[in-house]
Design a protein around this motif. Structure first.
Motif: not given
Length: 428
Positions: A39-45, A103-109, A206-214
């Motif tokens: 329920q946070k006002e931020t999204v991280s993926m 591992f390698g990664l590309l992230s977005m906040n 693979f994609l990992v997401v945490a945030g206010k999204i269904t």
């Protein structure tokens, strides 16, 4: 008073419900997705790429780190470098890339309000990076500067020396940052080919997401943006565990006042039944080292112990000191004392509470949630992170005694500093 108690009960019930929300995993057109609703006002993926240094030969050291760093800043098919950067700045979107040993990664906040804008930039960076030559040259120069600095910093260099030595002669000993020679030789074209031909593959991503999204909202975005991602054969590397036996000293002379020491032991992989007992035992060691060497004897500013959670894990007892002889003597004294199990159930309960508190604090950060779930997935299964607190709570004093005997059989000592001081220590 009754209304007050009802309010308290509601708050507690809501907090418990929030704490019980588990991450879910699902597949979208062949891409694995892990979602932790909050329920946070931020999204991280973060888009993770499996394999790390096992994806390339030693002479290509650093290519994956450069490719993923550049993918996040060097423009995309739909956005020029300038447009990309201006939009990111306007909406407070942070996109970063890089690679580690595993591992390698590309992230977005971003904040939830600007998720649509953040997704557009992030998904295009993943699927359509163009590696603009001018921006690529700037990015490569920054990374080369970072490589130079890493070799001059004793603490960083000590970690590099440890990896190079423990896994000498294998791909796993390669520094994921690369070195001046290898990274200098990469061009925008060679890095672009590596990214599109080697990394961009649903079977290693693979994609990992945490945030206010269904789940439904996320699925829709993935279908629209990643429908053309290639899917190619991928065989995951097999990691044979090294066992440290005996006692060996490795050193790198350097004319500095403070000497840096790491005593390295074996460690279990994260998926092992011994893992949680072992981590708690290392926490005992870390706390005892800090008290003895810093508080009591004043030999070091920040001594401690840690488990290096990688595919081929190890344990490090570390100290920096102007008096390495006294520091080593104190360190091994602590090590022997912990081996005699001079701690009780009350101390173990306190350690468990520390881990619970840390886990709950991590849940306050979408970025930390994504990082921890992704790392656990790389090391075996994201559910290991979800079940971490429960498994720490099961540890007994006997479990900790057993893992001490099992894993602390041999050690390697790594040293950066005054060589004469080191020689004098082992002549005594």
């Amino acid at each position: 008073m009754k209304r007050y108690l009802l309010l308290i009960n509601f708050i507690l019930l809501f907090a418990t419900a929030q704490a019980q929300i588990k991450a879910i995993s699902f597949n979208v057109n062949g891409l694995k997705v892990i979602l932790k609703p909050t329920q946070k006002e931020t999204v991280s993926m973060c888009m993770f790429f499996r394999g790390g240094v096992m994806n390339y030969e030693p002479e290509q050291a650093g290519i994956e780190h450069l490719a993923l760093t550049a993918a996040g800043v060097c423009g995309t098919k739909n956005y020029t470098v300038t447009d990309y950067q201006e939009l990111a700045d306007e909406y407070g979107i942070r996109i970063n890339g890089g690679a580690t040993t595993d591992f390698g990664l590309l992230s977005m906040n971003c904040i939830s309000k600007y998720l649509d804008q953040g997704w557009k930039l992030f998904s295009d960076a993943v699927a359509n990076p163009i590696f603009d030559e001018n921006e690529f040259a700037t990015t490569k120069e920054k990374l080369l500067t970072g490589i130079s600095h890493s070799k001059s910093d004793p603490e960083t260099r000590l970690d590099q020396l440890t990896m190079e030595t423990l896994f000498k002669g294998t791909q796993y000993g390669v520094n994921p940052l690369g070195d001046i020679i290898t990274v200098s030789g990469f061009t925008a074209d060679s890095v672009k080919k590596y990214y599109h031909n080697q990394l961009l593959n649903k079977n290693r991503m693979f994609l990992v997401v945490a945030g206010k999204i269904t789940k439904e909202e996320l699925e829709k975005k993935i279908v629209e943006s990643f429908k053309n991602l290639p899917k190619k054969p991928y065989t995951a590397p097999v990691y044979e565990q090294n066992e440290i036996v005996g006692q060996t000293v490795f050193s790198e002379p350097r004319n500095i006042a403070t000497n840096y020491i790491s005593v390295v032991f074996n460690a279990p992989v994260m998926s092992s039944a011994d893992y949680h007992s072992f981590v708690l035992l290392v926490n005992v060691l870390s706390g005892s080292l800090s008290y003895e060497l810093r508080t009591k004897q004043g030999l070091s500013y920040d001594p401690g112990a840690k488990v290096i959670d990688i595919q081929k894990p190890y344990t490090s007892l570390f100290v920096s000191s102007t008096q390495p002889g006294k520091a080593l003597k104190a360190m091994f004294g602590v090590f022997d004392d912990v081996g005699k199990a001079h701690y009780n159930q009350k101390y173990l309960d306190a350690l468990k509470k520390d881990h619970r508190d840390k886990s709950y604090r991590n849940q306050e950060s979408a970025n930390a949630i994504v990082a921890n779930l992704g790392k656990a997935e790389i090391l075996g299964d994201y559910k290991m992170e979800e079940n971490m607190v429960e498994n720490f709570n099961k540890v007994t004093l006997k479990d900790m005694n057993d893992v001490y005997t099992k894993y602390f059989k041999g050690s390697d000592l790594f040293y950066i500093g005054d060589e004469d001081l080191l020689n004098s220590i082992f002549k005594k």
